[in-house]
Design a protein around this motif. Structure first.
Motif, mmCIF file in Angstrom:
data_model
loop_
_atom_site.group_PDB
_atom_site.id
_atom_site.type_symbol
_atom_site.label_atom_id
_atom_site.label_comp_id
_atom_site.label_asym_id
_atom_site.label_seq_id
_atom_site.Cartn_x
_atom_site.Cartn_y
_atom_site.Cartn_z
ATOM 1 N N SER A 26 0.693 -1.215 0.085
ATOM 2 C CA SER A 26 0.062 0.060 -0.085
ATOM 3 C C SER A 26 0.982 1.239 0.078
ATOM 4 O O SER A 26 0.286 2.311 -0.527
ATOM 5 C CB SER A 26 -1.028 0.104 1.271
ATOM 6 N N ALA A 27 2.090 1.371 0.528
ATOM 7 C CA ALA A 27 2.877 2.384 0.633
ATOM 8 C C ALA A 27 3.718 2.418 -0.580
ATOM 9 O O ALA A 27 4.353 3.344 -0.897
ATOM 10 C CB ALA A 27 3.753 2.385 1.818
ATOM 11 N N ARG A 28 3.627 1.187 -1.352
ATOM 12 C CA ARG A 28 4.502 1.359 -2.539
ATOM 13 C C ARG A 28 5.935 1.354 -2.377
ATOM 14 O O ARG A 28 6.735 2.124 -3.132
ATOM 15 C CB ARG A 28 3.988 2.123 -3.654
ATOM 16 N N VAL A 29 6.462 0.565 -1.387
ATOM 17 C CA VAL A 29 8.084 0.723 -1.216
ATOM 18 C C VAL A 29 8.611 -0.714 -1.209
ATOM 19 O O VAL A 29 7.721 -1.737 -1.160
ATOM 20 C CB VAL A 29 8.239 1.256 0.456
ATOM 21 N N GLU A 30 9.574 -0.930 -1.376
ATOM 22 C CA GLU A 30 10.370 -2.128 -1.453
ATOM 23 C C GLU A 30 11.175 -2.664 -0.195
ATOM 24 O O GLU A 30 11.495 -3.830 -0.016
ATOM 25 C CB GLU A 30 11.633 -2.097 -2.619
ATOM 26 N N TYR A 31 11.047 -1.828 1.001
ATOM 27 C CA TYR A 31 11.747 -2.299 1.937
ATOM 28 C C TYR A 31 11.229 -1.273 3.172
ATOM 29 O O TYR A 31 10.631 -0.177 2.892
ATOM 30 C CB TYR A 31 13.342 -2.073 2.077
ATOM 31 N N LEU A 32 11.196 -1.773 4.458
ATOM 32 C CA LEU A 32 10.825 -1.182 5.420
ATOM 33 C C LEU A 32 11.967 -1.161 6.644
ATOM 34 O O LEU A 32 12.845 -1.915 6.607
ATOM 35 C CB LEU A 32 9.807 -1.779 6.135
ATOM 36 N N THR A 33 12.114 0.071 7.333
ATOM 37 C CA THR A 33 12.708 0.068 8.659
ATOM 38 C C THR A 33 12.336 -0.512 9.692
ATOM 39 O O THR A 33 10.994 -0.241 9.908
ATOM 40 C CB THR A 33 13.164 1.435 8.897
ATOM 41 N N VAL A 34 13.009 -1.379 10.430
ATOM 42 C CA VAL A 34 12.271 -2.028 11.740
ATOM 43 C C VAL A 34 12.833 -1.467 12.789
ATOM 44 O O VAL A 34 13.914 -1.241 12.739
ATOM 45 C CB VAL A 34 12.642 -3.623 11.578
ATOM 46 N N CYS A 35 11.919 -1.133 13.665
ATOM 47 C CA CYS A 35 12.280 -0.439 14.964
ATOM 48 C C CYS A 35 12.223 -1.208 16.352
ATOM 49 O O CYS A 35 11.148 -2.130 16.012
ATOM 50 C CB CYS A 35 11.402 0.819 15.001
ATOM 51 N N VAL A 63 20.491 9.026 5.103
ATOM 52 C CA VAL A 63 19.867 8.359 6.266
ATOM 53 C C VAL A 63 19.684 9.459 7.254
ATOM 54 O O VAL A 63 20.290 10.129 7.602
ATOM 55 C CB VAL A 63 20.734 7.469 7.020
ATOM 56 N N GLY A 64 18.229 9.611 7.670
ATOM 57 C CA GLY A 64 17.802 10.639 8.411
ATOM 58 C C GLY A 64 18.183 10.470 10.073
ATOM 59 O O GLY A 64 18.759 9.368 10.329
ATOM 60 N N GLU A 65 17.171 11.323 10.779
ATOM 61 C CA GLU A 65 17.361 11.294 12.228
ATOM 62 C C GLU A 65 16.975 9.771 12.609
ATOM 63 O O GLU A 65 16.261 9.177 12.191
ATOM 64 C CB GLU A 65 16.393 12.168 12.769
ATOM 65 N N TYR A 66 17.820 9.296 13.746
ATOM 66 C CA TYR A 66 17.594 7.959 14.343
ATOM 67 C C TYR A 66 17.832 6.949 13.349
ATOM 68 O O TYR A 66 17.470 5.587 13.253
ATOM 69 C CB TYR A 66 16.279 7.603 14.801
ATOM 70 N N GLY A 67 18.711 7.177 12.338
ATOM 71 C CA GLY A 67 18.880 5.994 11.374
ATOM 72 C C GLY A 67 17.980 5.595 10.375
ATOM 73 O O GLY A 67 18.108 4.675 9.753
ATOM 74 N N ARG A 68 17.115 6.430 10.297
ATOM 75 C CA ARG A 68 15.855 6.223 9.476
ATOM 76 C C ARG A 68 16.160 6.718 7.831
ATOM 77 O O ARG A 68 16.592 7.801 7.637
ATOM 78 C CB ARG A 68 14.269 6.689 9.725
ATOM 79 N N VAL A 69 15.560 6.066 6.928
ATOM 80 C CA VAL A 69 15.830 6.450 5.582
ATOM 81 C C VAL A 69 14.413 7.392 5.317
ATOM 82 O O VAL A 69 13.166 6.812 5.450
ATOM 83 C CB VAL A 69 15.804 5.217 4.456
ATOM 84 N N PRO A 70 14.651 8.699 4.911
ATOM 85 C CA PRO A 70 13.400 9.370 4.781
ATOM 86 C C PRO A 70 12.378 8.549 3.400
ATOM 87 O O PRO A 70 13.013 8.395 2.672
ATOM 88 C CB PRO A 70 14.000 10.774 3.919
ATOM 89 N N GLY A 71 11.227 8.765 3.732
ATOM 90 C CA GLY A 71 10.331 8.289 2.659
ATOM 91 C C GLY A 71 10.015 6.563 3.202
ATOM 92 O O GLY A 71 9.185 6.232 2.321
ATOM 93 N N VAL A 72 10.718 6.114 3.987
ATOM 94 C CA VAL A 72 10.496 4.568 4.147
ATOM 95 C C VAL A 72 9.766 4.430 5.526
ATOM 96 O O VAL A 72 10.413 4.987 6.529
ATOM 97 C CB VAL A 72 12.049 3.814 4.356
ATOM 98 N N PRO A 73 8.715 3.655 5.427
ATOM 99 C CA PRO A 73 7.759 3.608 6.779
ATOM 100 C C PRO A 73 8.593 2.773 7.804
ATOM 101 O O PRO A 73 9.422 1.921 7.335
ATOM 102 C CB PRO A 73 6.623 2.965 6.271
ATOM 103 N N ALA A 74 8.423 3.030 8.947
ATOM 104 C CA ALA A 74 9.324 2.659 9.968
ATOM 105 C C ALA A 74 8.136 1.590 10.872
ATOM 106 O O ALA A 74 7.090 2.097 11.192
ATOM 107 C CB ALA A 74 9.854 3.374 11.061
ATOM 108 N N LEU A 75 8.509 0.319 11.413
ATOM 109 C CA LEU A 75 7.479 -0.542 11.799
ATOM 110 C C LEU A 75 8.240 -0.893 13.340
ATOM 111 O O LEU A 75 9.499 -1.507 13.367
ATOM 112 C CB LEU A 75 7.120 -1.623 11.217
ATOM 113 N N ALA A 76 7.493 -0.982 14.514
ATOM 114 C CA ALA A 76 7.822 -1.489 15.687
ATOM 115 C C ALA A 76 7.486 -2.743 15.709
ATOM 116 O O ALA A 76 6.508 -3.091 15.290
ATOM 117 C CB ALA A 76 7.308 -0.644 16.802
ATOM 118 N N CYS A 77 8.567 -3.567 16.000
ATOM 119 C CA CYS A 77 8.304 -5.256 16.113
ATOM 120 C C CYS A 77 8.615 -5.656 17.640
ATOM 121 O O CYS A 77 9.654 -5.386 18.051
ATOM 122 C CB CYS A 77 8.935 -5.736 15.236
#
Length: 83
Positions: A12-21, A69-83
């Motif tokens: 749904s976000a049309r992304v190829e990868y996610l940042t895992v938190c 890579v942005g703040e907290y090591g996140r890539v801008p435009g990539v959704p982050a998920l807590a697991c």
């Protein structure tokens, strides 16, 4: 989070990868759509596998962030998920 839910979010976000938190909202790595699809279709797949168990690549340490890579090591435009 289940693999199916992660794949749905990625589609749904049309992304190829996610940042895992982690629980402290710290980025712990990346997981790709391809990796999750291959895992889901394998005989090793169970609904108990967590995203943190199938990370494709660790994120760089905060002191060695690249320009993308942005703040907290996140890539801008990539959704982050807590697991």
């Amino acid at each position: 989070m289940t693999v199916e839910v992660a794949l749905a979010v990625m589609a749904s976000a049309r992304v190829e990868y996610l940042t895992v938190c982690d629980g402290d909202d710290e980025s712990t790595g990346l997981v790709t759509r391809l990796r999750l699809a291959v895992l889901r279709d394998s005989s090793a797949y169970t609904d108990r596998i967590r995203l943190r168990d199938v990370l494709d690549a660790p994120l760089p340490s905060p002191g060695s962030r690249s320009g993308g890579v942005g703040e907290y090591g996140r890539v801008p435009g990539v959704p982050a998920l807590a697991c």
